[in-house]
Design a protein around this motif. Structure first.
Motif, mmCIF file in Angstrom:
data_model
loop_
_atom_site.group_PDB
_atom_site.id
_atom_site.type_symbol
_atom_site.label_atom_id
_atom_site.label_comp_id
_atom_site.label_asym_id
_atom_site.label_seq_id
_atom_site.Cartn_x
_atom_site.Cartn_y
_atom_site.Cartn_z
ATOM 1 N N VAL A 130 0.912 -1.131 -0.217
ATOM 2 C CA VAL A 130 -0.046 -0.049 -0.056
ATOM 3 C C VAL A 130 0.943 1.295 -0.046
ATOM 4 N N TRP A 131 0.748 2.122 -0.955
ATOM 5 C CA TRP A 131 1.197 3.471 -0.919
ATOM 6 C C TRP A 131 0.292 4.321 -0.352
ATOM 7 N N ARG A 132 0.664 5.172 0.566
ATOM 8 C CA ARG A 132 -0.108 6.157 1.299
ATOM 9 C C ARG A 132 0.411 7.443 1.147
ATOM 10 N N CYS A 133 -0.548 8.294 0.457
ATOM 11 C CA CYS A 133 -0.017 9.823 -0.106
ATOM 12 C C CYS A 133 -0.098 10.592 0.952
ATOM 13 N N TYR A 134 0.372 10.282 2.134
ATOM 14 C CA TYR A 134 0.457 10.909 3.385
ATOM 15 C C TYR A 134 1.627 10.347 4.355
ATOM 16 N N ASP A 135 1.849 10.941 5.474
ATOM 17 C CA ASP A 135 2.922 10.545 6.227
ATOM 18 C C ASP A 135 2.614 9.724 7.177
ATOM 19 N N ARG A 136 3.389 9.199 8.005
ATOM 20 C CA ARG A 136 3.058 8.117 9.264
ATOM 21 C C ARG A 136 2.376 8.861 10.174
ATOM 22 N N GLU A 137 2.411 10.113 10.654
ATOM 23 C CA GLU A 137 2.087 10.831 11.714
ATOM 24 C C GLU A 137 0.459 11.153 11.279
ATOM 25 N N THR A 138 0.280 11.408 10.149
ATOM 26 C CA THR A 138 -1.084 11.527 9.661
ATOM 27 C C THR A 138 -2.016 10.382 9.826
ATOM 28 N N TYR A 139 -1.398 9.215 9.249
ATOM 29 C CA TYR A 139 -1.963 7.972 9.454
ATOM 30 C C TYR A 139 -2.552 7.803 11.144
ATOM 31 N N SER A 140 -1.295 8.081 11.899
ATOM 32 C CA SER A 140 -1.721 7.790 13.122
ATOM 33 C C SER A 140 -2.571 8.754 14.062
ATOM 34 N N GLY A 141 -2.595 9.927 13.229
ATOM 35 C CA GLY A 141 -3.724 10.771 13.911
ATOM 36 C C GLY A 141 -5.313 10.753 13.139
ATOM 37 N N LEU A 142 -5.440 9.752 12.171
ATOM 38 C CA LEU A 142 -6.854 9.633 11.914
ATOM 39 C C LEU A 142 -7.704 9.313 12.807
ATOM 40 N N ARG A 143 -8.994 9.703 12.584
ATOM 41 C CA ARG A 143 -10.084 9.229 13.755
ATOM 42 C C ARG A 143 -10.086 7.986 13.501
ATOM 43 N N PRO A 144 -10.363 7.126 14.352
ATOM 44 C CA PRO A 144 -10.760 5.475 14.578
ATOM 45 C C PRO A 144 -11.559 4.815 13.407
ATOM 46 N N GLN A 145 -12.803 5.643 13.621
ATOM 47 C CA GLN A 145 -13.975 5.044 12.904
ATOM 48 C C GLN A 145 -14.486 6.115 12.104
ATOM 49 N N VAL A 146 -15.392 5.485 10.969
ATOM 50 C CA VAL A 146 -16.229 6.539 10.092
ATOM 51 C C VAL A 146 -17.196 7.334 11.218
ATOM 52 N N THR A 147 -17.609 8.428 10.815
ATOM 53 C CA THR A 147 -18.595 9.342 11.431
ATOM 54 C C THR A 147 -20.087 8.764 10.781
ATOM 55 N N PRO A 148 -20.885 8.322 11.516
ATOM 56 C CA PRO A 148 -22.110 7.901 11.444
ATOM 57 C C PRO A 148 -22.813 9.073 10.399
ATOM 58 N N GLU A 149 -23.299 8.635 9.306
ATOM 59 C CA GLU A 149 -23.984 9.811 8.428
ATOM 60 C C GLU A 149 -24.914 10.483 9.138
ATOM 61 N N GLY A 150 -25.710 9.665 10.049
ATOM 62 C CA GLY A 150 -27.029 10.462 10.810
ATOM 63 C C GLY A 150 -26.312 11.599 11.746
#
Length: 826
Positions: free
Chosen positions: A350-370
């Motif tokens: 997998v090639w991630r077009c962002y850095d490792r710190e950005t990956y670590s800072g992603l929110r864990p789960q998707v936000t419910p659409e509701g």
């Protein structure tokens, strides 16, 4: 040709084949189950025939997107050697391929919701399988609640929820009745996955996803293709159709590969080509996709994933009447699912077009659409079902109360629900139309004015997502022959059949749009457009220049593309004043505006917030109410905060934050809501003098002090703090809208002997000492003076005594006299 049971027995070499007995047992005994299995394990292929072998009647399977529903049906039909519509079929908006012999039917959640409203008992259906529950789509969440009620009436109906990353335990408790539902799962079968981080420029700018970032994604894709393992295919994830098309065109010109797009706007043949594996002799493939390929469908042959790390999610701005899709960083669960697509059939990368710190800072789960989407359609569905606002339903998460109140008010304005949120007869009529409530209302009300055909064409076009000038786009759609045009024509035909045939008496596309969104009729004011709601928005080149517009969609933006307004018109049609008069209330009133700190008054003739004419009048004709309106519109900054007023506000804000009532909320919104209570006399004076700027807000703010507690203000939140030297040092309180400690900046020598760090507000607020050198430069910051004197002071003393020999630096700061003087002056 083979039967569904033969397909299950064969297993097709899919990992989910191992779940056959547990799933069939759970469905046979409990009529409910939760399936937890990663993407690519075969749950969408095998679970429906497994369930079909246990229940009587049809098995209805929801897929979050039309592409996925069609693809899943074609896959099963291919494996059983049958035609679509025989053993396996599908129903999506505008297309239905089923027959009396169909045992498994793939549908979108919206289709099943409408079917439930028409037939709450789901006659002839033996089981419902909700696939991809983890995506937390609003329609799927509603189905969880509605099907729970259906099961109370039909104990023979089986319900299965399938997910890749959902909270299985929570979902099990939600679906179970007396005890949690059985959880059936298979582990992921993953090969070695290598990670490559390839950060590039910022992904977004004022216009959305930037061209520079898309160029970076294309460059990364070309590199990933050239370094791919074992001649595998490449799958690229981007947030939307525009980005997919740009990157696909760029990559196609630079690699020797078949570059395919995968999204909802490509035809079914192109979708099948992108999803199916490579045939012998074919060139390698690069499939550029939206998040459709994240979990809804499996793209065969992929060994490399390029992830832009972005997703498109709904957002609302109720205060300005805007909602739409915005581009955000994807959730970590989504990033992991995308990456996993590379390691299903062998070692991948997998090639991630962002850095490792950005990956670590992603929110864990998707936000419910509701939690972020417009809820008008959902609330109308719930009201029609008999559960206003979802009360009493076992939903995966409750709908946000503020959004419910706002969107229910929209439904009341459409006369779709009453004051208690219960559906009206008109609301039932709107619910039967496969469009959002506003566009359903526009279809019904516009048909007699513009003709049923034009009304249906406009509604079909805007719901399809056309941008720019809707009237011009209609001409292109009528002349076109693309799959997108075919879908529009079929949808327009269907909508036209739902209303009484009428040739109309005059009107245009703008009339239809204005009836859907009266508050969005807009007039050009300089370089921007003023909407009837009061929002200012920039227009695209295809619409700019017209005096009046009926706006179908307006979105939030920033920078040059929004002309500094924060809003951009995405689609609409040229209109005229008569269109505005059809939908906007006409008013005559005196309005105020602020010019160089002074109030100016005008007698205005207007349609909503859109002015038609105005005449200057003396400022005294404004009255207090008009001045209050100016303040609520412009904010208290037009008056300005003096140093003393700001200091008092900060002290009160701290007490409200750490103690709460009766100490008042002095935030912007709270103060504006109570203007008459604390600023009334000054506003009356401004209405007579015409001057707002320069009013000192210190005395007015004191009117909000609670009594008798006000007598303790200087004790709880003093302006100054006395230190051991005898000096009274001013305290620096955090801004009214910030949390943080109170700061006192004082020379270190003035604090000798002070062991206990003072606290304010009855001990609830800490004071942080900024200890300064004799020259006023910071030496240390501490909220624990005792620890400082016992530890760090020794190091500070060693460094400073030679630099400032005239000032005391005792070995024992506990007993040394505190002083603001030098040794000689002492």
């Amino acid at each position: 040709m083979r039967s569904l049971s033969e397909l299950v027995d064969d297993g097709c070499d899919l990992p989910f084949a191992a779940a056959s007995e547990p799933l069939r047992s759970a469905v046979g005994e409990r009529r409910v189950a939760v399936v937890e299995a990663p993407p690519g394990t075969g749950k969408t292929t095998l679970a429906p025939p497994m369930v079909a072998g246990v229940v009587e009647g049809r098995v209805v399977v929801t897929q979050p997107r039309r592409v996925a529903a069609r693809a899943a049906a074609r896959r099963l039909a291919q494996l059983t050697g049958t035609r679509i519509g025989d053993l396996v079929g599908f129903t999506v908006r505008g297309e239905r391929r089923v027959s009396d012999s169909t045992r498994i039917e793939m549908v979108t959640p919206g289709v099943l919701l409408r079917r439930l409203l028409r037939d709450p008992g789901l006659d002839g259906v033996g089981a419902v399988i909700l696939d991809e529950v983890h995506e937390r789509g609003l329609d799927t969440d509603l189905l969880v609640g509605l099907l729970g009620e259906v099961r109370e009436l039909r104990d023979d109906l089986a319900v299965v929820a399938m997910s890749a990353t959902a909270d299985s335990a929570g979902l099990s408790r939600l679906l179970g009745t007396d005890t949690p539902a059985p959880v059936v799962g298979v582990p992921a079968v993953l090969h070695r996955l290598e990670e490559q981080f390839a950060p590039g420029p910022l992904p977004t700018d004022a216009r959305g996803v930037s061209r520079d970032f898309l160029s970076h994604v294309a460059d990364t894709t070309v590199r990933a293709f050239s370094e791919r393992p074992d001649d595998g295919d490449v799958l690229v994830f981007l947030p939307g159709v525009r980005e997919v098309r740009i990157v696909a065109e760029t990559v196609a010109s630079r690699v020797d590969a078949e570059v395919l797009e995968l999204h909802g706007q490509v035809g079914s043949r192109e979708q099948d080509r992108a999803i199916s594996g490579r045939r012998p002799g074919d060139r390698p493939r690069v499939v550029v996709s939206t998040n459709l390929a994240e979990s809804s469908v499996t793209v065969d042959g992929v060994r490399v994933v390029v992830d832009a790390g972005l997703s498109r999610e709904p957002r609302r701005d109720a205060s300005r009447g805007m909602s739409g899709l915005v581009t955000v960083r994807c959730a970590r669960s989504s990033a992991d699912q995308r990456a996993g697509r590379a390691a299903r059939q062998g070692p991948g990368v997998v090639w991630r077009c962002y850095d490792r710190e950005t990956y670590s800072g992603l929110r864990p789960q998707v936000t419910p659409e509701g939690q972020t989407a417009d809820l008008t359609s959902a609330l109308l569905t719930l009201a029609t079902w008999g559960a206003p606002r979802g009360e009493g339903l076992a939903l995966p998460s409750p709908l946000p109360a503020a959004s419910v109140l706002e969107d229910e008010q929209v439904l009341r304005s459409l006369e779709a629900v009453d004051e208690q949120g219960r559906v009206t007869s008109h609301g039932r009529e709107l619910a039967e139309i496969p469009a959002s409530p506003r566009w359903a209302r526009a279809l019904l009300d516009a048909a007699p004015l513009v003709g049923s055909r034009l009304a249906a064409e406009v509604v079909a076009a805007v719901e399809l997502g056309v941008a720019g000038d809707v009237a011009q786009e209609l001409g292109s759609l009528r002349r076109g022959s693309s799959p997108e045009t075919g879908r529009w024509r079929a949808e327009a035909d269907r909508l036209a059949r739902l209303v009484a045939d009428s040739a109309g008496s005059g009107g245009s596309a703008a009339t239809v749009i204005a009836l859907a969104f009266p508050e969005r009729v807009a007039r050009r004011v300089g370089d921007v457009y003023l909407l009837g709601s009061g929002t200012r928005a920039a227009a695209p080149p295809t619409l700019a220049g017209h005096e009046w517009l009926a706006v179908a969609e307006v979105t939030r933006a920033s920078g040059a593309s929004a002309a500094g307004t924060g809003a951009v018109i995405r689609s609409g049609a040229p209109a005229d004043e008569s269109t505005a008069r059809l939908v906007l209330p006409a008013t005559q009133e005196v309005r105020g505006e602020l010019v160089d700190g002074r109030l100016r008054a005008r007698r205005v003739s207007a349609l909503g917030a859109v002015e038609l004419s105005s005449t200057p009048v003396p400022a005294r004709e404004l009255g207090s109410d008009a001045v209050f309106d100016v303040l609520r519109t412009k904010g208290l900054e037009v008056i300005g905060w003096s140093g003393s007023a700001d200091a008092l506000r900060r002290r009160l804000a701290l007490l409200h934050r750490v103690i709460g009532p009766p100490w008042p909320d002095v935030g912007d919104d709270a103060l504006l809501m109570r203007l008459a209570e604390w600023l009334g006399p000054e506003v009356e004076g401004a209405a007579q003098s015409g001057r707002l700027a320069g009013i000192d807000l210190t005395a007015p703010l004191r009117r909000l002090l609670p009594w008798p507690e006000a007598g303790r203000l200087d004790e709880l939140a003093p302006e100054r703090l006395e230190v051991p030297s005898g000096s009274r040092i001013r305290l620096d309180y955090p801004a009214h809208d910030e949390a943080g400690p109170v700061v006192v900046a004082v020379k270190l020598q003035e604090c000798f002997g002070l062991a206990a760090t003072p606290r304010l507000a009855d001990g609830r607020a800490e004071v942080v000492f900024h200890l300064l050198s004799p020259a006023g430069r910071p030496l240390a910051i501490t909220g624990d003076l005792a620890s400082f004197w016992s530890g760090l002071y020794t190091q500070v003393r060693a460094e400073m005594r030679g630099r400032y020999p005239r000032h005391p630096w005792p070995e024992d700061p506990w007993t040394a006299p505190a002083t603001a003087r030098t040794n000689r002056r002492r």
